[in-house]
Motif scaffolding. Structure first.
Motif, mmCIF file in Angstrom:
data_model
loop_
_atom_site.group_PDB
_atom_site.id
_atom_site.type_symbol
_atom_site.label_atom_id
_atom_site.label_comp_id
_atom_site.label_asym_id
_atom_site.label_seq_id
_atom_site.Cartn_x
_atom_site.Cartn_y
_atom_site.Cartn_z
ATOM 1 N N ALA A 293 0.830 -1.209 0.000
ATOM 2 C CA ALA A 293 0.000 0.000 0.000
ATOM 3 C C ALA A 293 0.861 1.254 0.000
ATOM 4 O O ALA A 293 0.622 2.191 -0.771
ATOM 5 C CB ALA A 293 -0.929 0.000 1.214
ATOM 6 N N GLU A 294 1.861 1.263 0.858
ATOM 7 C CA GLU A 294 2.735 2.439 0.960
ATOM 8 C C GLU A 294 3.474 2.673 -0.353
ATOM 9 O O GLU A 294 3.550 3.790 -0.855
ATOM 10 C CB GLU A 294 3.724 2.223 2.118
ATOM 11 N N LEU A 295 3.996 1.626 -0.930
ATOM 12 C CA LEU A 295 4.729 1.714 -2.192
ATOM 13 C C LEU A 295 3.816 2.139 -3.338
ATOM 14 O O LEU A 295 4.158 3.019 -4.138
ATOM 15 C CB LEU A 295 5.355 0.348 -2.487
ATOM 16 N N ALA A 296 2.639 1.539 -3.410
ATOM 17 C CA ALA A 296 1.696 1.861 -4.478
ATOM 18 C C ALA A 296 1.249 3.317 -4.409
ATOM 19 O O ALA A 296 1.203 4.011 -5.424
ATOM 20 C CB ALA A 296 0.491 0.932 -4.398
ATOM 21 N N ASP B 56 -7.766 -1.908 -15.788
ATOM 22 C CA ASP B 56 -6.799 -0.866 -16.138
ATOM 23 C C ASP B 56 -5.832 -0.590 -14.984
ATOM 24 O O ASP B 56 -5.697 0.527 -14.513
ATOM 25 C CB ASP B 56 -7.527 0.415 -16.556
ATOM 26 N N ALA B 57 -5.158 -1.654 -14.555
ATOM 27 C CA ALA B 57 -4.213 -1.544 -13.446
ATOM 28 C C ALA B 57 -2.779 -1.601 -13.959
ATOM 29 O O ALA B 57 -2.507 -2.131 -15.034
ATOM 30 C CB ALA B 57 -4.452 -2.681 -12.460
ATOM 31 N N ASP B 58 -1.868 -1.064 -13.169
ATOM 32 C CA ASP B 58 -0.448 -1.137 -13.491
ATOM 33 C C ASP B 58 0.121 -2.517 -13.199
ATOM 34 O O ASP B 58 1.060 -2.965 -13.850
ATOM 35 C CB ASP B 58 0.341 -0.110 -12.661
ATOM 36 N N LEU B 59 -0.450 -3.182 -12.212
ATOM 37 C CA LEU B 59 0.086 -4.442 -11.706
ATOM 38 C C LEU B 59 -1.064 -5.356 -11.317
ATOM 39 O O LEU B 59 -2.046 -4.906 -10.733
ATOM 40 C CB LEU B 59 0.947 -4.131 -10.471
ATOM 41 N N CYS C 14 0.635 -15.847 -11.390
ATOM 42 C CA CYS C 14 1.217 -14.979 -12.403
ATOM 43 C C CYS C 14 1.060 -13.553 -11.924
ATOM 44 O O CYS C 14 -0.004 -13.151 -11.455
ATOM 45 C CB CYS C 14 0.534 -15.144 -13.756
ATOM 46 N N VAL C 15 2.138 -12.809 -12.020
ATOM 47 C CA VAL C 15 2.088 -11.388 -11.726
ATOM 48 C C VAL C 15 2.464 -10.678 -13.019
ATOM 49 O O VAL C 15 3.394 -11.080 -13.706
ATOM 50 C CB VAL C 15 2.998 -11.002 -10.537
ATOM 51 N N CYS C 16 1.674 -9.682 -13.387
ATOM 52 C CA CYS C 16 1.988 -8.969 -14.620
ATOM 53 C C CYS C 16 1.851 -7.478 -14.428
ATOM 54 O O CYS C 16 1.071 -6.997 -13.615
ATOM 55 C CB CYS C 16 1.155 -9.483 -15.787
ATOM 56 N N SER C 17 2.681 -6.787 -15.175
ATOM 57 C CA SER C 17 2.671 -5.327 -15.177
ATOM 58 C C SER C 17 2.581 -4.895 -16.631
ATOM 59 O O SER C 17 2.560 -5.721 -17.537
ATOM 60 C CB SER C 17 3.950 -4.789 -14.539
ATOM 61 N N ARG C 18 2.576 -3.599 -16.849
ATOM 62 C CA ARG C 18 2.551 -3.098 -18.220
ATOM 63 C C ARG C 18 3.835 -3.480 -18.961
ATOM 64 O O ARG C 18 3.860 -3.516 -20.174
ATOM 65 C CB ARG C 18 2.346 -1.594 -18.212
ATOM 66 N N ALA C 19 4.889 -3.821 -18.218
ATOM 67 C CA ALA C 19 6.185 -4.148 -18.821
ATOM 68 C C ALA C 19 6.377 -5.637 -19.099
ATOM 69 O O ALA C 19 7.269 -6.004 -19.851
ATOM 70 C CB ALA C 19 7.309 -3.653 -17.925
ATOM 71 N N LEU D 33 4.526 -11.826 -4.042
ATOM 72 C CA LEU D 33 4.819 -11.579 -5.461
ATOM 73 C C LEU D 33 4.457 -10.150 -5.859
ATOM 74 O O LEU D 33 5.210 -9.492 -6.583
ATOM 75 C CB LEU D 33 4.037 -12.547 -6.349
ATOM 76 N N LEU D 34 3.301 -9.685 -5.415
ATOM 77 C CA LEU D 34 2.901 -8.308 -5.710
ATOM 78 C C LEU D 34 3.904 -7.316 -5.154
ATOM 79 O O LEU D 34 4.331 -6.391 -5.853
ATOM 80 C CB LEU D 34 1.515 -8.008 -5.134
ATOM 81 N N LEU D 35 4.289 -7.498 -3.903
ATOM 82 C CA LEU D 35 5.228 -6.579 -3.273
ATOM 83 C C LEU D 35 6.580 -6.605 -3.975
ATOM 84 O O LEU D 35 7.161 -5.552 -4.267
ATOM 85 C CB LEU D 35 5.392 -6.902 -1.791
ATOM 86 N N SER D 36 7.075 -7.782 -4.274
ATOM 87 C CA SER D 36 8.364 -7.913 -4.959
ATOM 88 C C SER D 36 8.341 -7.231 -6.330
ATOM 89 O O SER D 36 9.265 -6.497 -6.694
ATOM 90 C CB SER D 36 8.695 -9.398 -5.120
ATOM 91 N N THR D 37 7.278 -7.454 -7.075
ATOM 92 C CA THR D 37 7.174 -6.854 -8.408
ATOM 93 C C THR D 37 7.002 -5.347 -8.316
ATOM 94 O O THR D 37 7.618 -4.597 -9.075
ATOM 95 C CB THR D 37 6.019 -7.487 -9.203
ATOM 96 N N ALA D 38 6.194 -4.888 -7.379
ATOM 97 C CA ALA D 38 6.016 -3.442 -7.191
ATOM 98 C C ALA D 38 7.336 -2.785 -6.812
ATOM 99 O O ALA D 38 7.654 -1.692 -7.297
ATOM 100 C CB ALA D 38 4.959 -3.170 -6.126
#
Length: 158
Positions: free
Chosen positions: A9-12, A85-88, A112-117, A144-149
């Motif tokens: 949450a803090e990072l996002a 329409d999320a970034d992650l 699976c974790v995905c981002s725009r990249a 996984l979410l935290l690591s990718t973020a």
């Protein structure tokens, strides 16, 4: 698990990162953890709880493959990221037990974790009864979410 969701949450919020979730095995528990985190209305876009195969196919564009598979996890993550329409985004699909499903043993979970990249998949084999498999799966999805973020914000938004 609350500590992981709070870190995310803090990072996002700090980096204007939005997050979405597609869940099967975890049945909304990842979304509940994120929704309980600070200021979730700012960064948490929402979730699709696609427990049935039909919902996975119609809502998240999962192809005609076993739903407990890497292919299904990828389609779920990309589908929910695009839909909301999320970034992650993260997706979970697996077998809580008892017994196997789609040729996978109980405790087998695809993420699976995905981002725009891009995206990355991960498979875990968890031990325990269905409640224990669920708890381990939720924790791993949040990690996984935290690591990718962390990676996204340190390379592209840092």
């Amino acid at each position: 698990m609350n500590a992981i969701a709070e870190q995310l949450a803090e990072l996002a919020e700090r980096h204007d990162l939005t997050v979405a979730v597609a869940e099967s095995l975890t049945a909304g528990n990842v979304a509940a953890a994120l929704g309980a985190a600070p200021d979730s209305a700012v960064w948490f876009r929402g979730a699709v709880i696609a427990y049935s195969t039909e919902v996975k196919r119609r809502v998240l564009d999962v192809p005609d493959v076993p739903v407990v598979s890497e292919v299904a996890a990828k389609a779920m993550a990309e589908g929910v990221r695009t839909l909301l329409d999320a970034d992650l985004a993260v997706a979970t699909t697996g077998v809580g037990g008892p017994g196997p499903q789609d040729g996978e043993p109980e405790g087998s979970v695809w993420f699976c974790v995905c981002s725009r990249a891009g995206m990355r998949t991960s498979h875990r084999q968890f031990d325990g009864d269905p409640a224990e498999v669920l708890e381990q799966s939720v924790r791993y999805a949040l990690e996984l979410l935290l690591s990718t973020a962390t990676t996204i914000t340190s390379t592209s938004k840092g």
